[in-house]
Motif scaffolding. Sequence first.
Motif, PDB file in Angstrom:
ATOM      1  N   ARG A  70       0.866  -1.186   0.000  1.00  0.00           N
ATOM      2  CA  ARG A  70       0.000   0.000   0.000  1.00  0.00           C
ATOM      3  C   ARG A  70       0.892   1.222   0.000  1.00  0.00           C
ATOM      4  O   ARG A  70       1.792   1.362   0.834  1.00  0.00           O
ATOM      5  N   HIS A  71       0.659   2.096  -0.955  1.00  0.00           N
ATOM      6  CA  HIS A  71       1.433   3.322  -1.078  1.00  0.00           C
ATOM      7  C   HIS A  71       1.059   4.283   0.042  1.00  0.00           C
ATOM      8  O   HIS A  71      -0.114   4.569   0.256  1.00  0.00           O
ATOM      9  N   VAL A  72       2.057   4.758   0.774  1.00  0.00           N
ATOM     10  CA  VAL A  72       1.829   5.715   1.848  1.00  0.00           C
ATOM     11  C   VAL A  72       2.092   7.126   1.341  1.00  0.00           C
ATOM     12  O   VAL A  72       1.245   8.017   1.460  1.00  0.00           O
ATOM     13  N   ARG A  73       3.272   7.333   0.761  1.00  0.00           N
ATOM     14  CA  ARG A  73       3.618   8.649   0.206  1.00  0.00           C
ATOM     15  C   ARG A  73       4.859   8.524  -0.649  1.00  0.00           C
ATOM     16  O   ARG A  73       5.664   7.592  -0.488  1.00  0.00           O
ATOM     17  N   THR A  74       5.038   9.468  -1.571  1.00  0.00           N
ATOM     18  CA  THR A  74       6.274   9.576  -2.339  1.00  0.00           C
ATOM     19  C   THR A  74       6.626  11.052  -2.441  1.00  0.00           C
ATOM     20  O   THR A  74       5.780  11.869  -2.791  1.00  0.00           O
ATOM     21  N   SER A  75       7.862  11.377  -2.118  1.00  0.00           N
ATOM     22  CA  SER A  75       8.347  12.741  -2.299  1.00  0.00           C
ATOM     23  C   SER A  75       9.464  12.703  -3.335  1.00  0.00           C
ATOM     24  O   SER A  75      10.202  11.722  -3.430  1.00  0.00           O
ATOM     25  N   THR A  76       9.559  13.764  -4.124  1.00  0.00           N
ATOM     26  CA  THR A  76      10.571  13.820  -5.177  1.00  0.00           C
ATOM     27  C   THR A  76      11.341  15.132  -5.108  1.00  0.00           C
ATOM     28  O   THR A  76      10.808  16.152  -4.658  1.00  0.00           O
ATOM     29  N   THR A  77      12.590  15.061  -5.557  1.00  0.00           N
ATOM     30  CA  THR A  77      13.422  16.257  -5.699  1.00  0.00           C
ATOM     31  C   THR A  77      14.283  16.074  -6.938  1.00  0.00           C
ATOM     32  O   THR A  77      14.510  14.951  -7.403  1.00  0.00           O
ATOM     33  N   GLN A  78      14.755  17.187  -7.468  1.00  0.00           N
ATOM     34  CA  GLN A  78      15.687  17.139  -8.592  1.00  0.00           C
ATOM     35  C   GLN A  78      16.887  18.011  -8.256  1.00  0.00           C
ATOM     36  O   GLN A  78      16.735  19.162  -7.845  1.00  0.00           O
ATOM     37  N   ARG A  79      18.077  17.420  -8.423  1.00  0.00           N
ATOM     38  CA  ARG A  79      19.327  18.138  -8.162  1.00  0.00           C
ATOM     39  C   ARG A  79      20.330  17.781  -9.235  1.00  0.00           C
ATOM     40  O   ARG A  79      20.611  16.598  -9.446  1.00  0.00           O
ATOM     41  N   GLY A  80      20.844  18.778  -9.908  1.00  0.00           N
ATOM     42  CA  GLY A  80      21.896  18.563 -10.885  1.00  0.00           C
ATOM     43  C   GLY A  80      21.532  17.558 -11.970  1.00  0.00           C
ATOM     44  O   GLY A  80      22.369  16.761 -12.361  1.00  0.00           O
ATOM     45  N   GLY A  81      20.306  17.552 -12.428  1.00  0.00           N
ATOM     46  CA  GLY A  81      19.892  16.645 -13.488  1.00  0.00           C
ATOM     47  C   GLY A  81      19.533  15.246 -13.019  1.00  0.00           C
ATOM     48  O   GLY A  81      19.255  14.370 -13.833  1.00  0.00           O
ATOM     49  N   ILE A  82      19.557  15.030 -11.726  1.00  0.00           N
ATOM     50  CA  ILE A  82      19.203  13.716 -11.173  1.00  0.00           C
ATOM     51  C   ILE A  82      17.895  13.847 -10.390  1.00  0.00           C
ATOM     52  O   ILE A  82      17.779  14.694  -9.506  1.00  0.00           O
ATOM     53  N   TRP A  83      16.934  13.007 -10.761  1.00  0.00           N
ATOM     54  CA  TRP A  83      15.671  12.946 -10.016  1.00  0.00           C
ATOM     55  C   TRP A  83      15.801  11.904  -8.924  1.00  0.00           C
ATOM     56  O   TRP A  83      16.338  10.825  -9.144  1.00  0.00           O
ATOM     57  N   GLU A  84      15.291  12.254  -7.760  1.00  0.00           N
ATOM     58  CA  GLU A  84      15.292  11.342  -6.627  1.00  0.00           C
ATOM     59  C   GLU A  84      13.855  11.211  -6.131  1.00  0.00           C
ATOM     60  O   GLU A  84      13.136  12.208  -6.026  1.00  0.00           O
ATOM     61  N   ALA A  85      13.437   9.984  -5.880  1.00  0.00           N
ATOM     62  CA  ALA A  85      12.105   9.735  -5.312  1.00  0.00           C
ATOM     63  C   ALA A  85      12.273   8.899  -4.058  1.00  0.00           C
ATOM     64  O   ALA A  85      13.067   7.961  -4.027  1.00  0.00           O
ATOM     65  N   ASP A  86      11.521   9.251  -3.032  1.00  0.00           N
ATOM     66  CA  ASP A  86      11.500   8.496  -1.778  1.00  0.00           C
ATOM     67  C   ASP A  86      10.065   8.018  -1.586  1.00  0.00           C
ATOM     68  O   ASP A  86       9.198   8.782  -1.167  1.00  0.00           O
ATOM     69  N   GLY A  87       9.830   6.752  -1.939  1.00  0.00           N
ATOM     70  CA  GLY A  87       8.499   6.172  -1.821  1.00  0.00           C
ATOM     71  C   GLY A  87       8.401   5.315  -0.576  1.00  0.00           C
ATOM     72  O   GLY A  87       9.287   4.509  -0.301  1.00  0.00           O
ATOM     73  N   VAL A  88       7.341   5.507   0.182  1.00  0.00           N
ATOM     74  CA  VAL A  88       7.117   4.725   1.403  1.00  0.00           C
ATOM     75  C   VAL A  88       5.879   3.859   1.188  1.00  0.00           C
ATOM     76  O   VAL A  88       4.836   4.354   0.739  1.00  0.00           O
ATOM     77  N   TYR A  89       6.040   2.575   1.492  1.00  0.00           N
ATOM     78  CA  TYR A  89       4.976   1.588   1.301  1.00  0.00           C
ATOM     79  C   TYR A  89       4.883   0.695   2.525  1.00  0.00           C
ATOM     80  O   TYR A  89       5.879   0.456   3.207  1.00  0.00           O
TER      81      TYR A  89
END
Length: 119
Positions: A70-89
């Motif tokens: 079950r998806h709880v949340r996902t936060s995303t950021t972009q730095r220097g051309g790199i996307w980062e996602a932190d998904g919590v399940y």
Amino acid sequence: MGCVAGQGARDTLDPPARTQYLGVDTRLLDGDLVSFLVQIAGEAGQAEAIAYARCAAAQYTLIRGYNFARHVRTSTTQRGGIWEADGVYTISPDLPRGTRTIDAEVVVDDCNAQNIPTV
């Protein structure tokens, strides 16, 4: 007589920028609550980063011997051309309550069809 490059022509072509999957950091937060921190570069955007985290969550769910997440949340950021996602399940053997649930086996199959790596 040889060919001469016209004005504005390039001697070499740049390869197309493809999505680069830079890895997954899996963190067990508490019991069945898990965070998946992923990074991507290239043509990828926010949606691809979120999909990568979802694919990692689905594969991890199967590895742990469970069937659903079950998806709880996902936060995303972009730095220097790199996307980062932190998904919590949350992961579970049975279908959890809520509307944001995933069938891990179905999602892993979909990820494979889209060439998105899993854990």
